[in-house]
Design a protein around this motif. Structure first.
Motif, mmCIF file in Angstrom:
data_model
loop_
_atom_site.group_PDB
_atom_site.id
_atom_site.type_symbol
_atom_site.label_atom_id
_atom_site.label_comp_id
_atom_site.label_asym_id
_atom_site.label_seq_id
_atom_site.Cartn_x
_atom_site.Cartn_y
_atom_site.Cartn_z
ATOM 1 N N VAL A 1 42.948 26.081 29.653
ATOM 2 C CA VAL A 1 43.698 27.331 29.791
ATOM 3 C C VAL A 1 42.755 28.502 30.085
ATOM 4 O O VAL A 1 43.031 29.348 30.951
ATOM 5 N N GLU A 2 41.629 28.535 29.372
ATOM 6 C CA GLU A 2 40.674 29.627 29.587
ATOM 7 C C GLU A 2 40.143 29.619 31.021
ATOM 8 O O GLU A 2 40.039 30.676 31.661
ATOM 9 N N LEU A 3 39.839 28.421 31.533
ATOM 10 C CA LEU A 3 39.357 28.320 32.912
ATOM 11 C C LEU A 3 40.444 28.722 33.905
ATOM 12 O O LEU A 3 40.176 29.407 34.901
ATOM 13 N N CYS A 4 41.678 28.302 33.645
ATOM 14 C CA CYS A 4 42.800 28.668 34.527
ATOM 15 C C CYS A 4 42.964 30.180 34.610
ATOM 16 O O CYS A 4 43.125 30.746 35.705
ATOM 17 N N LEU A 5 42.936 30.844 33.475
ATOM 18 C CA LEU A 5 43.130 32.297 33.455
ATOM 19 C C LEU A 5 41.965 33.015 34.128
ATOM 20 O O LEU A 5 42.155 34.058 34.769
ATOM 21 N N PHE A 6 40.765 32.467 34.003
ATOM 22 C CA PHE A 6 39.597 33.072 34.659
ATOM 23 C C PHE A 6 39.769 33.035 36.184
ATOM 24 O O PHE A 6 39.586 34.048 36.868
ATOM 25 N N PHE A 7 40.134 31.862 36.719
ATOM 26 C CA PHE A 7 40.306 31.752 38.176
ATOM 27 C C PHE A 7 41.497 32.598 38.652
ATOM 28 O O PHE A 7 41.472 33.149 39.757
ATOM 29 N N LEU A 8 42.528 32.679 37.835
ATOM 30 C CA LEU A 8 43.685 33.504 38.200
ATOM 31 C C LEU A 8 43.285 34.970 38.323
ATOM 32 O O LEU A 8 43.729 35.677 39.247
ATOM 33 N N LEU A 9 42.442 35.430 37.421
ATOM 34 C CA LEU A 9 41.968 36.813 37.477
ATOM 35 C C LEU A 9 41.161 37.065 38.754
ATOM 36 O O LEU A 9 41.335 38.092 39.427
ATOM 37 N N ILE A 10 40.282 36.125 39.101
ATOM 38 C CA ILE A 10 39.478 36.263 40.321
ATOM 39 C C ILE A 10 40.377 36.361 41.546
ATOM 40 O O ILE A 10 40.180 37.213 42.439
ATOM 41 N N LEU A 11 41.390 35.502 41.621
ATOM 42 C CA LEU A 11 42.301 35.512 42.764
ATOM 43 C C LEU A 11 43.099 36.814 42.828
ATOM 44 O O LEU A 11 43.331 37.355 43.914
ATOM 45 N N THR A 12 43.523 37.300 41.681
ATOM 46 C CA THR A 12 44.299 38.543 41.656
ATOM 47 C C THR A 12 43.478 39.703 42.198
ATOM 48 O O THR A 12 43.948 40.473 43.051
ATOM 49 N N ILE A 13 42.258 39.832 41.712
ATOM 50 C CA ILE A 13 41.397 40.927 42.177
ATOM 51 C C ILE A 13 41.102 40.768 43.672
ATOM 52 O O ILE A 13 41.153 41.748 44.433
ATOM 53 N N GLY A 14 40.816 39.541 44.095
ATOM 54 C CA GLY A 14 40.511 39.306 45.502
ATOM 55 C C GLY A 14 41.658 39.699 46.415
ATOM 56 O O GLY A 14 41.443 40.296 47.476
ATOM 57 N N ASN A 15 42.889 39.390 46.018
ATOM 58 C CA ASN A 15 44.040 39.726 46.853
ATOM 59 C C ASN A 15 44.395 41.202 46.788
ATOM 60 O O ASN A 15 44.942 41.742 47.756
ATOM 61 N N LEU A 16 44.104 41.842 45.677
ATOM 62 C CA LEU A 16 44.333 43.292 45.599
ATOM 63 C C LEU A 16 43.382 44.054 46.518
ATOM 64 O O LEU A 16 43.639 45.216 46.858
ATOM 65 N N ARG A 17 42.294 43.427 46.919
ATOM 66 C CA ARG A 17 41.336 44.079 47.810
ATOM 67 C C ARG A 17 41.809 44.098 49.260
ATOM 68 O O ARG A 17 41.179 44.726 50.108
#
Length: 630
Positions: A145-161
């Motif tokens: 779960v911790e790894l999933c949430l970490f990658f989800l955060l990276i993707l969110t920031i990347g797409n907000l850019r």
């Protein structure tokens, strides 16, 4: 501070005029829109094996024919969606096609199915990516779960850019996965064709001790429905046609064709290798990991395959981050979702849709513990429901249009509707008890919610529409009430402003501290003897409860055509952190009073500066009047 953090994470805002330059070439679009479909190869073959392997080696031989049937469906949908791309160059995919040709409710069903599909795509893709990582590094198995949430955060920031920037970042993992997996398949076919030595696959306890000699139709249907997860994301390109460079329809159609051909070779190749190597699914190692281990060992190429597989699985969620906000914006434009979903953010992307998708996906990952096999049963129902409605809508589109080749075009989409509809029935039946029932129940509830939102917007538009002649009820009397916490320049500033609006003014003070009431009343009578002050007792030291009761009574006793105006004195500090040191009673009071129908609520600001004046009191000339008594 928040503004600086936002700029650091997503960069400076973009002007509207550069939107056209944010569109994608075929090279970048393939990475953005096909990562979902391509990544499905990494777990679709494995899902088929999870169904057939418990029946023994005999049942495993059926995995290749099942894969063939799925790939035939893929090719049918590819040809069908190529027609959709040219017929609807403004995008929208299943939602727009179903709404325009079948009506509002089918359109909402298709839109809801897409929304659910995109949320599940993010969850399944990231969970599968983490499974690939933990296969290579078992020490990480306790932290899915911790790894999933970490990658989800990276993707969110990347797409907000921004779309173009995220495409540039996420393109490399997609192409590394394509090349590495095709190379692995090529190595496997080469070794098998030449009879080169390949280590035997370890015996897996999942294989039944008493192998079956026949396979039932039910098992075949279950295996087919599980493998159909490979087709998720096929519609993504038709949804995002407006994001392609011109000629956008042609570029989108070419990208769709390339994507489908890659899936055919990868999905077919992985299934073929799994069958000839007799690889079976395992709880601690993916099928691709086992194939790579047998063919090339655990050297650098193994870790390249596993690393690129993990990245493409995580990047697959990027397709949803591109399409979910687009579909949500179309629903918002039509009044079925809050208008905020239709607004572009600083980087010309639909930021509210991206953030909402991230939050809902995070919730699913937490609830299902980041386990792919727990999420897969929820998958594909929404996908094939959207497929079926879209293809059926296209049949009606050609029937109504009746151009030169409408019969051939209608036949192609009709075949797509027939195949996808059949797959929908199979998936719904076989996966119903494993979790598909949840999606089947949720879709009507969401459609009902969207309809209620639309009714609200229609009702609001009706009530706010200006018609001739313009009529307005003017108040005959204005009564002003000023809440007073103490006697300060902030209060003086507000009272002087109130005097310019009305002669009927009164102050109200909540007696939280009885010892200070006498002093405040004395100051008030000295400076404003002609303005009454009402003191409300508060034996439990509450501020808001007595004020609410007081204003409720004022509103009830208001005379006809009398307007009650509440002026709230507020001071604002020179810096943001100083503002946090003070209570926000004015904000709370405004939040409550704005719900009142017969009150006008306004804040009268008093701005403080950095420096101090006489006796440590800040001087702000012109903000408040100096009084010497009367």
């Amino acid at each position: 501070m928040v503004r600086l953090l936002k700029r650091f994470l997503i960069g400076p805002p973009l002007e509207n005029k550069v939107l056209v330059h944010q569109r994608l070439t075929k090279f970048k679009a393939l990475a953005v829109y096909s990562s979902d479909a391509l990544s499905s190869v990494a777990y679709a073959a494995e899902e088929i094996l999870w169904v057939t392997a418990p029946l023994g080696a005999f049942a495993l031989s059926y995995s290749l024919p099942i894969t063939g049937a799925i790939l035939l469906l893929l090719l049918t949908l590819t040809v069908s969606y190529r027609q959709t791309i040219f017929a609807y160059p403004n995008g929208g995919g299943s939602y727009i096609v179903a709404k325009d040709n079948l009506g509002q409710i089918p359109g909402l069903v298709a839109g809801t199915a897409l929304v659910i599909d995109y949320i599940l795509t993010v969850s399944v893709s990231i969970a599968s990516g983490v499974a690939a990582i933990t296969s290579a590094f078992p020490v990480l198995l306790p932290y899915p779960v911790e790894l999933c949430l970490f990658f989800l955060l990276i993707l969110t920031i990347g797409n907000l850019r921004g779309l173009k920037e995220s495409a540039a970042v996420f393109a490399l993992p997609t192409y590394v996965f394509i090349v590495s997996l095709l190379t692995l398949i090529g190595v496997g076919i080469y070794k098998h064709a030449l009879g080169l030595p390949i280590p035997p696959a370890p015996v897996n306890p999942i294989l039944g001790s008493t192998p079956a000699t026949a396979i039932t139709l039910w098992v075949l249907m279950r295996a087919f429905s599980s493998g159909c997860s490979a087709l998720t994301g096929v519609e993504a390109i038709s949804n995002g046609v407006p994001n392609f460079k011109e000629p956008r329809s042609r570029n989108a159609a070419i990208t769709l064709t390339i994507m489908s051909l890659i899936i055919v070779f990868q999905f077919g190749g992985v299934t073929y290798l799994a069958q000839i190597l007799r690889v079976t699914p395992s709880s601690d190692q993916t099928v691709i990991s086992q194939i790579a281990t047998l063919l090339v060992g655990r050297g650098w190429f193994y870790y390249l395959v596993q690393g690129s597989t993990a990245l493409i699985l995580v990047m697959a969620a990027n397709t949803s981050f591109s399409d979910f906000p687009m579909v949500a914006s179309l629903l918002a434009r039509d009044g079925y979702l809050p208008r905020s979903f239709g607004l572009r953010g600083d980087k010309l992307v639909f930021s509210n849709g991206i953030i909402t998708l991230s939050a809902l996906s995070a919730l699913l990952l937490i609830v299902f513990h980041g386990d792919t096999h727990n999420l897969i049963p929820l998958y594909a129902v929404g996908v094939f429901l959207a497929f079926t409605l879209s293809q059926t809508g296209m049949v009606k589109h050609w029937w109504v249009k009746k151009d030169a080749h409408w019969r051939k075009q209608a036949a192609i989409n009709g075949l797509g509707a027939l195949f996808s509809g059949t797959a929908l029935i199979v998936i719904s039946v076989t996966k119903f008890i494993y979790g598909a029932w949840l999606v089947i129940v949720v879709i009507p509830l969401i459609v009902w919610m969207l309809s209620k939102i639309h009714m609200h917007y229609v009702d609001i538009a009706r009530q706010l529409r200006v018609s001739d002649p313009i009529t307005c009820v003017h108040p005959e009397h204005i009564k002003i009430i000023v809440p007073v916490a103490g006697f300060t320049k902030v209060v003086v500033n507000t009272i002087e402003y109130a005097k310019s609006l009305s002669k009927d003014i009164r102050a109200v003070h909540v007696a939280i501290n009885e010892e200070k009431v006498g002093k405040i009343k004395g100051q008030w009578e000295h400076y404003y003897p002609d303005i009454p002050m009402e003191v409300i007792p508060s034996p439990y030291r509450s501020l808001m409860v007595p004020l609410r009761g007081y204003f409720d009574e004022i509103e009830k006793s208001a005379a006809p055509k009398e307007l009650i105006m509440v002026l709230i004195p507020e001071f604002f500090t020179a810096t943001w952190w100083q503002y946090l040191l003070h209570n926000q009673s004015g904000l709370l009071l405004k939040s409550y009073l704005t719900l009142s129908k017969n009150m006008v609520v306004a804040s009268v600001p008093y701005h403080l500066s950095h420096g101090a004046g006489r006796n440590g009191v800040v001087e702000q000339p012109g903000q408040a009047c100096e009084h010497t008594g009367r």
